[in-house]
Design a protein around this motif. Structure first.
Motif, PDB file in Angstrom:
ATOM      1  N   VAL A   1       0.818  -1.214   0.000  1.00 27.78           N
ATOM      2  CA  VAL A   1       0.000   0.000   0.000  1.00 27.78           C
ATOM      3  C   VAL A   1       0.850   1.262   0.000  1.00 27.78           C
ATOM      4  O   VAL A   1       0.369   2.330  -0.355  1.00 27.78           O
ATOM      5  CB  VAL A   1      -0.979   0.055   1.194  1.00 27.78           C
ATOM      6  CG1 VAL A   1      -2.018  -1.030   1.089  1.00 27.78           C
ATOM      7  CG2 VAL A   1      -0.258   0.009   2.515  1.00 27.78           C
ATOM      8  N   ALA A   2       2.102   1.162   0.372  1.00 33.17           N
ATOM      9  CA  ALA A   2       2.959   2.338   0.437  1.00 33.17           C
ATOM     10  C   ALA A   2       3.694   2.610  -0.875  1.00 33.17           C
ATOM     11  O   ALA A   2       3.564   3.675  -1.455  1.00 33.17           O
ATOM     12  CB  ALA A   2       3.952   2.187   1.578  1.00 33.17           C
ATOM     13  N   CYS A   3       4.441   1.637  -1.358  1.00 31.05           N
ATOM     14  CA  CYS A   3       5.262   1.862  -2.560  1.00 31.05           C
ATOM     15  C   CYS A   3       4.610   1.353  -3.832  1.00 31.05           C
ATOM     16  O   CYS A   3       5.130   1.581  -4.919  1.00 31.05           O
ATOM     17  CB  CYS A   3       6.636   1.237  -2.393  1.00 31.05           C
ATOM     18  SG  CYS A   3       6.649  -0.574  -2.372  1.00 31.05           S
ATOM     19  N   ARG A   4       3.472   0.637  -3.707  1.00 28.72           N
ATOM     20  CA  ARG A   4       2.714   0.104  -4.835  1.00 28.72           C
ATOM     21  C   ARG A   4       3.476  -0.954  -5.643  1.00 28.72           C
ATOM     22  O   ARG A   4       3.125  -1.238  -6.776  1.00 28.72           O
ATOM     23  CB  ARG A   4       2.265   1.217  -5.775  1.00 28.72           C
ATOM     24  CG  ARG A   4       1.535   2.358  -5.082  1.00 28.72           C
ATOM     25  CD  ARG A   4       0.307   1.907  -4.405  1.00 28.72           C
ATOM     26  NE  ARG A   4      -0.864   2.248  -5.190  1.00 28.72           N
ATOM     27  CZ  ARG A   4      -2.088   1.973  -4.826  1.00 28.72           C
ATOM     28  NH1 ARG A   4      -2.296   1.348  -3.700  1.00 28.72           N
ATOM     29  NH2 ARG A   4      -3.096   2.304  -5.555  1.00 28.72           N
ATOM     30  N   ALA A   5       4.486  -1.558  -5.056  1.00 26.85           N
ATOM     31  CA  ALA A   5       5.233  -2.627  -5.726  1.00 26.85           C
ATOM     32  C   ALA A   5       4.457  -3.930  -5.600  1.00 26.85           C
ATOM     33  O   ALA A   5       3.920  -4.247  -4.540  1.00 26.85           O
ATOM     34  CB  ALA A   5       6.611  -2.776  -5.104  1.00 26.85           C
ATOM     35  N   ARG A   6       4.397  -4.700  -6.673  1.00 26.34           N
ATOM     36  CA  ARG A   6       3.755  -6.014  -6.651  1.00 26.34           C
ATOM     37  C   ARG A   6       4.815  -7.060  -6.346  1.00 26.34           C
ATOM     38  O   ARG A   6       5.862  -7.105  -6.976  1.00 26.34           O
ATOM     39  CB  ARG A   6       3.116  -6.321  -7.997  1.00 26.34           C
ATOM     40  CG  ARG A   6       1.882  -5.522  -8.234  1.00 26.34           C
ATOM     41  CD  ARG A   6       1.095  -6.125  -9.395  1.00 26.34           C
ATOM     42  NE  ARG A   6      -0.134  -5.402  -9.579  1.00 26.34           N
ATOM     43  CZ  ARG A   6      -1.265  -5.658  -8.932  1.00 26.34           C
ATOM     44  NH1 ARG A   6      -1.317  -6.624  -8.058  1.00 26.34           N
ATOM     45  NH2 ARG A   6      -2.341  -4.951  -9.166  1.00 26.34           N
TER      46      ARG A   6
ATOM     47  N   VAL B   1       2.430  -4.470   3.349  1.00 27.16           N
ATOM     48  CA  VAL B   1       3.564  -3.559   3.257  1.00 27.16           C
ATOM     49  C   VAL B   1       4.836  -4.385   3.110  1.00 27.16           C
ATOM     50  O   VAL B   1       4.892  -5.552   3.505  1.00 27.16           O
ATOM     51  CB  VAL B   1       3.702  -2.623   4.485  1.00 27.16           C
ATOM     52  CG1 VAL B   1       2.543  -1.663   4.574  1.00 27.16           C
ATOM     53  CG2 VAL B   1       3.863  -3.390   5.763  1.00 27.16           C
ATOM     54  N   CYS B   2       5.854  -3.762   2.564  1.00 24.72           N
ATOM     55  CA  CYS B   2       7.151  -4.414   2.414  1.00 24.72           C
ATOM     56  C   CYS B   2       7.844  -4.439   3.775  1.00 24.72           C
ATOM     57  O   CYS B   2       8.059  -3.383   4.375  1.00 24.72           O
ATOM     58  CB  CYS B   2       8.021  -3.647   1.432  1.00 24.72           C
ATOM     59  SG  CYS B   2       7.341  -3.512  -0.232  1.00 24.72           S
ATOM     60  N   PRO B   3       8.181  -5.610   4.301  1.00 24.32           N
ATOM     61  CA  PRO B   3       8.829  -5.665   5.610  1.00 24.32           C
ATOM     62  C   PRO B   3      10.296  -5.272   5.563  1.00 24.32           C
ATOM     63  O   PRO B   3      10.897  -4.977   6.581  1.00 24.32           O
ATOM     64  CB  PRO B   3       8.681  -7.131   6.026  1.00 24.32           C
ATOM     65  CG  PRO B   3       8.615  -7.863   4.743  1.00 24.32           C
ATOM     66  CD  PRO B   3       7.904  -6.942   3.777  1.00 24.32           C
ATOM     67  N   ASP B   4      10.882  -5.233   4.363  1.00 20.04           N
ATOM     68  CA  ASP B   4      12.310  -4.952   4.228  1.00 20.04           C
ATOM     69  C   ASP B   4      12.601  -3.539   3.736  1.00 20.04           C
ATOM     70  O   ASP B   4      13.731  -3.215   3.423  1.00 20.04           O
ATOM     71  CB  ASP B   4      12.945  -5.977   3.294  1.00 20.04           C
ATOM     72  CG  ASP B   4      12.265  -6.014   1.936  1.00 20.04           C
ATOM     73  OD1 ASP B   4      11.201  -5.384   1.769  1.00 20.04           O
ATOM     74  OD2 ASP B   4      12.795  -6.694   1.042  1.00 20.04           O
ATOM     75  N   ASN B   5      11.588  -2.665   3.671  1.00 19.82           N
ATOM     76  CA  ASN B   5      11.778  -1.312   3.170  1.00 19.82           C
ATOM     77  C   ASN B   5      11.209  -0.305   4.187  1.00 19.82           C
ATOM     78  O   ASN B   5      10.007  -0.051   4.194  1.00 19.82           O
ATOM     79  CB  ASN B   5      11.083  -1.155   1.818  1.00 19.82           C
ATOM     80  CG  ASN B   5      11.369   0.174   1.173  1.00 19.82           C
ATOM     81  OD1 ASN B   5      12.068   1.005   1.726  1.00 19.82           O
ATOM     82  ND2 ASN B   5      10.828   0.372  -0.001  1.00 19.82           N
ATOM     83  N   PRO B   6      12.062   0.294   5.018  1.00 15.53           N
ATOM     84  CA  PRO B   6      11.579   1.235   6.032  1.00 15.53           C
ATOM     85  C   PRO B   6      10.809   2.424   5.449  1.00 15.53           C
ATOM     86  O   PRO B   6       9.984   3.014   6.132  1.00 15.53           O
ATOM     87  CB  PRO B   6      12.860   1.709   6.729  1.00 15.53           C
ATOM     88  CG  PRO B   6      13.855   0.642   6.465  1.00 15.53           C
ATOM     89  CD  PRO B   6      13.493   0.058   5.126  1.00 15.53           C
ATOM     90  N   GLU B   7      11.048   2.773   4.207  1.00 15.81           N
ATOM     91  CA  GLU B   7      10.305   3.873   3.590  1.00 15.81           C
ATOM     92  C   GLU B   7       8.821   3.534   3.491  1.00 15.81           C
ATOM     93  O   GLU B   7       7.978   4.427   3.495  1.00 15.81           O
ATOM     94  CB  GLU B   7      10.870   4.179   2.210  1.00 15.81           C
ATOM     95  CG  GLU B   7      12.279   4.737   2.250  1.00 15.81           C
ATOM     96  CD  GLU B   7      12.874   4.900   0.874  1.00 15.81           C
ATOM     97  OE1 GLU B   7      12.147   4.717  -0.127  1.00 15.81           O
ATOM     98  OE2 GLU B   7      14.062   5.236   0.799  1.00 15.81           O
ATOM     99  N   CYS B   8       8.482   2.277   3.420  1.00 11.74           N
ATOM    100  CA  CYS B   8       7.085   1.855   3.326  1.00 11.74           C
ATOM    101  C   CYS B   8       6.363   1.971   4.660  1.00 11.74           C
ATOM    102  O   CYS B   8       5.151   1.843   4.707  1.00 11.74           O
ATOM    103  CB  CYS B   8       6.993   0.420   2.811  1.00 11.74           C
ATOM    104  SG  CYS B   8       7.492   0.249   1.092  1.00 11.74           S
ATOM    105  N   TRP B   9       7.091   2.198   5.729  1.00 15.76           N
ATOM    106  CA  TRP B   9       6.463   2.289   7.041  1.00 15.76           C
ATOM    107  C   TRP B   9       6.164   3.734   7.421  1.00 15.76           C
ATOM    108  O   TRP B   9       5.674   3.997   8.514  1.00 15.76           O
ATOM    109  CB  TRP B   9       7.355   1.691   8.123  1.00 15.76           C
ATOM    110  CG  TRP B   9       7.953   0.372   7.786  1.00 15.76           C
ATOM    111  CD1 TRP B   9       7.481  -0.559   6.905  1.00 15.76           C
ATOM    112  CD2 TRP B   9       9.146  -0.176   8.321  1.00 15.76           C
ATOM    113  NE1 TRP B   9       8.312  -1.638   6.865  1.00 15.76           N
ATOM    114  CE2 TRP B   9       9.341  -1.432   7.722  1.00 15.76           C
ATOM    115  CE3 TRP B   9      10.066   0.281   9.254  1.00 15.76           C
ATOM    116  CZ2 TRP B   9      10.429  -2.242   8.033  1.00 15.76           C
ATOM    117  CZ3 TRP B   9      11.137  -0.523   9.557  1.00 15.76           C
ATOM    118  CH2 TRP B   9      11.320  -1.775   8.960  1.00 15.76           C
ATOM    119  N   ALA B  10       6.474   4.686   6.545  1.00 12.20           N
ATOM    120  CA  ALA B  10       6.268   6.101   6.848  1.00 12.20           C
ATOM    121  C   ALA B  10       4.782   6.426   6.947  1.00 12.20           C
ATOM    122  O   ALA B  10       3.963   5.913   6.175  1.00 12.20           O
ATOM    123  CB  ALA B  10       6.924   6.959   5.771  1.00 12.20           C
TER     124      ALA B  10
END
Length: 101
Positions: A12-17, A48-57
């Motif tokens: 939902v954050a970075c829209r990566a599939r 959310v991606c668990p390995d990308n802190p930017e996705c937790w913003a």
């Protein structure tokens, strides 16, 4: 031999599939956001991606959580500390937190 279907989900954050197993599912409950490693809890869920802190913003989580994005962002940052980032399997992350490590 036919190739087995791998369910894809979108962060939902970075829209990566990515494959469903590589993402961390979060469910909004009356008590607040809850991590759902099994993917079977009832309620509205998002990944959310668990390995990308930017996705937790907080700003990136507003699409899913609305006004509760701040609480969700802080919860993710607390649960997914920098030492956990190396693991891309959400089940490993939540199991590690459950054991207290």
């Amino acid at each position: 031999m036919p190739v087995k279907h791998v369910p894809q989900r979108m962060c939902v954050a970075c829209r990566a599939r990515r494959p469903k197993r590589e993402l961390l599912r979060i469910v909004l409950t009356e008590g607040g956001p809850v991590l759902d490693p099994s993917g079977r809890r009832p309620g509205r869920g998002a990944y959310v991606c668990p390995d990308n802190p930017e996705c937790w913003a907080e700003k990136k989580l507003r699409r899913f959580a609305g006004a509760g994005a701040g609480v969700l962002s802080r919860a993710l940052q607390t649960l997914l500390e920098p030492q956990d980032i190396g693991s891309t399997n959400p089940s490993d992350l939540t199991a590690q937190k459950a054991r207290g490590g």
